[in-house]
Design a protein around this motif. Structure first.
Motif, PDB file in Angstrom:
ATOM      1  N   SER A  59      40.127  56.290   6.611  1.00 58.83           N
ATOM      2  CA  SER A  59      40.027  55.111   7.466  1.00 58.83           C
ATOM      3  C   SER A  59      38.921  55.291   8.502  1.00 58.83           C
ATOM      4  O   SER A  59      38.527  56.412   8.828  1.00 58.83           O
ATOM      5  CB  SER A  59      41.352  54.873   8.196  1.00 58.83           C
ATOM      6  OG  SER A  59      42.415  54.654   7.293  1.00 58.83           O
ATOM      7  N   LEU A  60      38.443  54.168   9.014  1.00 58.14           N
ATOM      8  CA  LEU A  60      37.490  54.135  10.113  1.00 58.14           C
ATOM      9  C   LEU A  60      37.807  52.936  10.984  1.00 58.14           C
ATOM     10  O   LEU A  60      38.298  51.913  10.477  1.00 58.14           O
ATOM     11  CB  LEU A  60      36.047  53.978   9.605  1.00 58.14           C
ATOM     12  CG  LEU A  60      35.224  55.198   9.235  1.00 58.14           C
ATOM     13  CD1 LEU A  60      33.853  54.754   8.734  1.00 58.14           C
ATOM     14  CD2 LEU A  60      35.083  56.161  10.402  1.00 58.14           C
ATOM     15  N   ARG A  61      37.494  53.056  12.262  1.00 56.54           N
ATOM     16  CA  ARG A  61      37.581  51.909  13.146  1.00 56.54           C
ATOM     17  C   ARG A  61      36.210  51.676  13.769  1.00 56.54           C
ATOM     18  O   ARG A  61      35.671  52.544  14.449  1.00 56.54           O
ATOM     19  CB  ARG A  61      38.624  52.092  14.247  1.00 56.54           C
ATOM     20  CG  ARG A  61      38.810  50.804  15.048  1.00 56.54           C
ATOM     21  CD  ARG A  61      39.889  50.915  16.104  1.00 56.54           C
ATOM     22  NE  ARG A  61      39.433  51.630  17.289  1.00 56.54           N
ATOM     23  CZ  ARG A  61      40.017  51.544  18.478  1.00 56.54           C
ATOM     24  NH1 ARG A  61      41.077  50.765  18.637  1.00 56.54           N
ATOM     25  NH2 ARG A  61      39.573  52.230  19.508  1.00 56.54           N
ATOM     26  N   LEU A  62      35.671  50.504  13.529  1.00 58.42           N
ATOM     27  CA  LEU A  62      34.396  50.114  14.110  1.00 58.42           C
ATOM     28  C   LEU A  62      34.650  49.391  15.432  1.00 58.42           C
ATOM     29  O   LEU A  62      35.662  48.695  15.585  1.00 58.42           O
ATOM     30  CB  LEU A  62      33.615  49.203  13.177  1.00 58.42           C
ATOM     31  CG  LEU A  62      33.378  49.733  11.768  1.00 58.42           C
ATOM     32  CD1 LEU A  62      32.536  48.718  10.982  1.00 58.42           C
ATOM     33  CD2 LEU A  62      32.712  51.077  11.788  1.00 58.42           C
ATOM     34  N   SER A  63      33.722  49.557  16.347  1.00 55.80           N
ATOM     35  CA  SER A  63      33.793  48.879  17.638  1.00 55.80           C
ATOM     36  C   SER A  63      32.516  48.087  17.863  1.00 55.80           C
ATOM     37  O   SER A  63      31.447  48.440  17.360  1.00 55.80           O
ATOM     38  CB  SER A  63      33.958  49.887  18.771  1.00 55.80           C
ATOM     39  OG  SER A  63      35.140  50.636  18.646  1.00 55.80           O
ATOM     40  N   CYS A  64      32.635  47.024  18.639  1.00 56.69           N
ATOM     41  CA  CYS A  64      31.481  46.202  19.012  1.00 56.69           C
ATOM     42  C   CYS A  64      31.629  45.847  20.490  1.00 56.69           C
ATOM     43  O   CYS A  64      32.519  45.080  20.858  1.00 56.69           O
ATOM     44  CB  CYS A  64      31.416  44.949  18.157  1.00 56.69           C
ATOM     45  SG  CYS A  64      30.149  43.760  18.671  1.00 56.69           S
ATOM     46  N   GLU A  65      30.776  46.430  21.298  1.00 53.15           N
ATOM     47  CA  GLU A  65      30.789  46.120  22.726  1.00 53.15           C
ATOM     48  C   GLU A  65      29.983  44.860  22.990  1.00 53.15           C
ATOM     49  O   GLU A  65      28.849  44.726  22.507  1.00 53.15           O
ATOM     50  CB  GLU A  65      30.221  47.299  23.513  1.00 53.15           C
ATOM     51  CG  GLU A  65      31.091  48.537  23.466  1.00 53.15           C
ATOM     52  CD  GLU A  65      30.602  49.628  24.404  1.00 53.15           C
ATOM     53  OE1 GLU A  65      30.969  50.792  24.199  1.00 53.15           O
ATOM     54  OE2 GLU A  65      29.852  49.311  25.340  1.00 53.15           O
ATOM     55  N   VAL A  66      30.573  43.964  23.758  1.00 56.62           N
ATOM     56  CA  VAL A  66      29.981  42.653  24.008  1.00 56.62           C
ATOM     57  C   VAL A  66      29.605  42.544  25.475  1.00 56.62           C
ATOM     58  O   VAL A  66      30.410  42.854  26.364  1.00 56.62           O
ATOM     59  CB  VAL A  66      30.964  41.531  23.642  1.00 56.62           C
ATOM     60  CG1 VAL A  66      30.278  40.165  23.784  1.00 56.62           C
ATOM     61  CG2 VAL A  66      31.505  41.718  22.232  1.00 56.62           C
ATOM     62  N   SER A  67      28.404  42.101  25.745  1.00 51.32           N
ATOM     63  CA  SER A  67      27.985  41.850  27.114  1.00 51.32           C
ATOM     64  C   SER A  67      27.212  40.543  27.162  1.00 51.32           C
ATOM     65  O   SER A  67      26.789  40.020  26.141  1.00 51.32           O
ATOM     66  CB  SER A  67      27.123  43.000  27.642  1.00 51.32           C
ATOM     67  OG  SER A  67      25.972  43.171  26.850  1.00 51.32           O
ATOM     68  N   GLY A  68      27.051  40.001  28.363  1.00 52.81           N
ATOM     69  CA  GLY A  68      26.361  38.726  28.514  1.00 52.81           C
ATOM     70  C   GLY A  68      27.338  37.620  28.893  1.00 52.81           C
ATOM     71  O   GLY A  68      28.351  37.882  29.537  1.00 52.81           O
ATOM     72  N   VAL A  69      27.024  36.416  28.458  1.00 50.62           N
ATOM     73  CA  VAL A  69      27.843  35.253  28.794  1.00 50.62           C
ATOM     74  C   VAL A  69      29.001  35.174  27.798  1.00 50.62           C
ATOM     75  O   VAL A  69      28.993  34.355  26.864  1.00 50.62           O
ATOM     76  CB  VAL A  69      27.006  33.956  28.796  1.00 50.62           C
ATOM     77  CG1 VAL A  69      27.845  32.782  29.299  1.00 50.62           C
ATOM     78  CG2 VAL A  69      25.743  34.131  29.632  1.00 50.62           C
ATOM     79  N   ILE A  70      29.996  36.002  28.036  1.00 46.18           N
ATOM     80  CA  ILE A  70      31.103  36.128  27.077  1.00 46.18           C
ATOM     81  C   ILE A  70      31.898  34.841  26.978  1.00 46.18           C
ATOM     82  O   ILE A  70      32.448  34.510  25.915  1.00 46.18           O
ATOM     83  CB  ILE A  70      31.984  37.318  27.475  1.00 46.18           C
ATOM     84  CG1 ILE A  70      31.171  38.614  27.354  1.00 46.18           C
ATOM     85  CG2 ILE A  70      33.236  37.388  26.609  1.00 46.18           C
ATOM     86  CD1 ILE A  70      31.871  39.831  27.884  1.00 46.18           C
ATOM     87  N   SER A  71      31.958  34.082  28.040  1.00 39.12           N
ATOM     88  CA  SER A  71      32.708  32.821  28.024  1.00 39.12           C
ATOM     89  C   SER A  71      32.102  31.800  27.068  1.00 39.12           C
ATOM     90  O   SER A  71      32.754  30.815  26.712  1.00 39.12           O
ATOM     91  CB  SER A  71      32.758  32.231  29.428  1.00 39.12           C
ATOM     92  OG  SER A  71      31.454  31.982  29.911  1.00 39.12           O
ATOM     93  N   SER A  72      30.866  32.048  26.631  1.00 39.83           N
ATOM     94  CA  SER A  72      30.214  31.113  25.712  1.00 39.83           C
ATOM     95  C   SER A  72      30.600  31.348  24.253  1.00 39.83           C
ATOM     96  O   SER A  72      30.257  30.556  23.381  1.00 39.83           O
ATOM     97  CB  SER A  72      28.687  31.237  25.835  1.00 39.83           C
ATOM     98  OG  SER A  72      28.250  32.497  25.348  1.00 39.83           O
TER      99      SER A  72
END
Length: 116
Positions: A17-30
């Protein structure tokens, strides 16, 4: 807009198994929805899973039961849990953010390689 940075890829053996991550920055409310795509060598990019702003998830039929998309709003992070991996899952995995009519953007991707 938003900036997406994937991590968590690597080389694993079939069945692991693997778990991928995606960090989000910026105008997240959009962001209206987020997704994971993948592109295997010599193949077109395909949709793996999506999650909407209300938490509704959907998956490619062939991946149901093995992959799980989720998010942690407090950490501004999207995840993809991948179980029982097989060599056909080898691909570059991309995180995507859907900003409706404003934008649809991807990260740079993270490589997943599954050996038999």
């Amino acid at each position: 807009q938003v900036l997406l940075v994937e991590s968590g890829g690597g080389i694993v053996q079939a069945g692991e198994s693997l778990r991928l991550s995606c960090e989000v920055s910026g105008v997240i409310s959009s962001i209206h929805a987020m997704a994971w795509h993948r592109q295997a060598p010599g193949k077109q990019r395909e949709l793996v899973a999506t999650i909407t702003s209300d938490g509704t998830t959907s998956y490619a039929d062939s991946l149901k039961g093995r992959f799980t998309i989720s998010r942690d709003n407090a950490k501004n992070t999207l995840y993809l849990q991948m179980n029982n991996l097989n060599p056909e899952d080898t691909a570059v995995y991309y995180c995507a953010a859907d900003g409706g009519s404003a934008y649809y953007t991807h990260g740079r991707g993270t490589q997943v390689t599954v050996s038999s």
